[in-house]
Design an enzyme around this catalytic site. Structure first.
Site, mmCIF file in Angstrom:
data_model
loop_
_atom_site.group_PDB
_atom_site.id
_atom_site.type_symbol
_atom_site.label_atom_id
_atom_site.label_comp_id
_atom_site.label_asym_id
_atom_site.label_seq_id
_atom_site.Cartn_x
_atom_site.Cartn_y
_atom_site.Cartn_z
ATOM 1 N N LYS A 70 44.661 44.236 37.683
ATOM 2 C CA LYS A 70 44.314 45.498 38.352
ATOM 3 C C LYS A 70 45.578 46.238 38.783
ATOM 4 O O LYS A 70 45.718 47.443 38.560
ATOM 5 C CB LYS A 70 43.408 45.225 39.558
ATOM 6 C CG LYS A 70 42.035 44.688 39.177
ATOM 7 C CD LYS A 70 41.237 44.250 40.383
ATOM 8 C CE LYS A 70 39.824 43.842 39.986
ATOM 9 N NZ LYS A 70 39.778 42.827 38.927
ATOM 10 N N GLY A 82 32.588 43.423 37.784
ATOM 11 C CA GLY A 82 31.306 42.771 37.547
ATOM 12 C C GLY A 82 30.440 42.673 38.789
ATOM 13 O O GLY A 82 29.208 42.648 38.710
ATOM 14 N N ASN A 83 31.076 42.631 39.984
ATOM 15 C CA ASN A 83 30.299 42.527 41.219
ATOM 16 C C ASN A 83 29.457 43.771 41.468
ATOM 17 O O ASN A 83 28.530 43.747 42.276
ATOM 18 C CB ASN A 83 31.237 42.297 42.422
ATOM 19 C CG ASN A 83 32.229 43.430 42.611
ATOM 20 O OD1 ASN A 83 32.805 43.910 41.646
ATOM 21 N ND2 ASN A 83 32.436 43.847 43.829
ATOM 22 N N LYS A 126 40.838 33.184 27.210
ATOM 23 C CA LYS A 126 39.686 33.685 27.960
ATOM 24 C C LYS A 126 38.439 32.842 27.659
ATOM 25 O O LYS A 126 37.905 32.891 26.556
ATOM 26 C CB LYS A 126 39.434 35.143 27.569
ATOM 27 C CG LYS A 126 38.273 35.781 28.305
ATOM 28 C CD LYS A 126 38.588 36.013 29.764
ATOM 29 C CE LYS A 126 37.472 36.800 30.443
ATOM 30 N NZ LYS A 126 37.714 36.966 31.871
ATOM 31 N N LYS A 183 38.987 44.924 31.119
ATOM 32 C CA LYS A 183 38.434 46.256 31.373
ATOM 33 C C LYS A 183 39.376 47.137 32.190
ATOM 34 O O LYS A 183 39.338 48.363 32.074
ATOM 35 C CB LYS A 183 37.057 46.162 32.035
ATOM 36 C CG LYS A 183 37.019 45.628 33.452
ATOM 37 C CD LYS A 183 36.877 46.728 34.485
ATOM 38 C CE LYS A 183 36.704 46.212 35.877
ATOM 39 N NZ LYS A 183 37.565 45.119 36.339
#
Length: 313
Positions: free
Chosen positions: A275, A11-12, A128, A213
């Site tokens: 990640k 998102g960054n 979430k 994602k």
């Protein structure tokens, strides 16, 4: 020899509102086109946390202000909306940057559905948070009227929480593959993809969920038979003992070594943990596959082996 690369943008790299996003994607496009210029096939997935929250908040306010005219917007539809407008800005920025460098390639955003398992345990344990903060009275009303699950969020109010199931398969995979093989740059699986599950016949039903994602990018990379999965984040390398004087930045790991650190609780849930988990899953899925975790601006150097955390067999 160019590689087939799937990039997972955090998102960054996209900003948190419309003006920020338009500026952010220009910078993001430069780093991605650096890879395209070197002859790599590139597919881009991205997050949508700030964007889908903005859409959900707007739709909620609209419904509250005129409940007789407007009905609540399903979360799956909000994810689809975010895919569309993020893709719009990102594909235009990529196209402009490529043309500035004399590269004439098509760029396409694919509205992507991602199949999830309706029996996934995550549907019974929503975790979430999404949407606006609410007072207790507002939260109670949503529980009563819409059967939402809400939680108190760190003393700041109440928020709706939804499930985050694991992705199973990419519905539009054949379309994405055809575009890649036609020399297009493809943007897909925005926000982890629109979560859907199969019902009677061939119908796909949207799920009230969000998909991570990084896990969606891993599934996409595996199903596209990519050579490399690049997960872009806010740090140049993955670290153990992060935030302590004993911090150690990691360069090369095998999946087994990375799993050892996962089991030891070295990575924060909701931050670095998914990640690294996604990177391990991709790297061990077939010989010759490499996962890289690094900064956006270091992606080119990471592919060349000069920085980042590389996970491979």
């Amino acid at each position: 020899m160019g590689k087939r690369i799937v990039i997972a943008l955090g998102g960054n790299a996209l900003g948190s509102n419309l003006p920020e996003q338009m500026q952010a994607v220009k910078h993001t496009a430069k780093a991605i086109v650096d890879l395209i210029e070197e002859g790599h096939e590139v597919v881009i997935a991205h997050g949508n946390g700030p964007q889908v929250g903005m859409i959900q908040n707007a739709m909620t306010e609209l419904t509250r202000s005129n409940p007789e005219k407007y009905i609540p917007c399903p979360l799956s539809v909000c994810v689809a909306m975010s895919q569309g407008y993020i893709g719009y800005d990102l594909q235009n920025a990529l196209r402009e940057e490529m043309l500035d460098r004399g590269l004439n390639k098509g760029v396409s955003t694919v509205l992507t559905q991602v199949e999830v398992d309706p029996a996934d345990p995550a549907f019974h344990h929503p975790t979430k948070p999404i949407g606006a903060f609410m007072c207790k009275e507002e939260a109670d009303a949503l529980v009563r009227e819409r059967d939402y699950t809400v939680v108190e969020d760190a003393g700041r109010g109440y928020r709706r929480v939804v499930a985050s199931p694991r992705p199973v398969s990419i519905v539009e995979l054949d379309t994405i593959r055809s575009l890649v093989e036609s020399d297009h740059v493809v943007i897909a699986c925005g926000g982890g993809g629109i979560p859907v599950f199969r019902t009677e016949g061939h119908h796909l039903k949207g799920a009230a969920a969000v998909i991570d994602k990084d896990f969606a990018s891993c599934v996409l990379a595996k199903q596209l038979n990519a050579d490399c999965l690049i997960i872009l984040t806010a740090v140049e390398k993955v670290a153990i003992h992060f935030g302590t004087p004993e911090v150690e930045w990691l360069s090369d790991l095998t999946p087994a070594q990375a799993q050892k650190y996962i089991d030891a609780g070295e990575f924060a849930p909701g931050s670095m943990l998914p990640k690294v988990q996604a990177a391990v899953e991709f790297a061990q899925s077939a010989p010759g596959r490499t996962a890289l975790i690094t900064l956006l601006d270091k992606a080119k150097d990471g592919i060349a082996g000069r920085t980042g955390t590389s996970i491979h067999m």
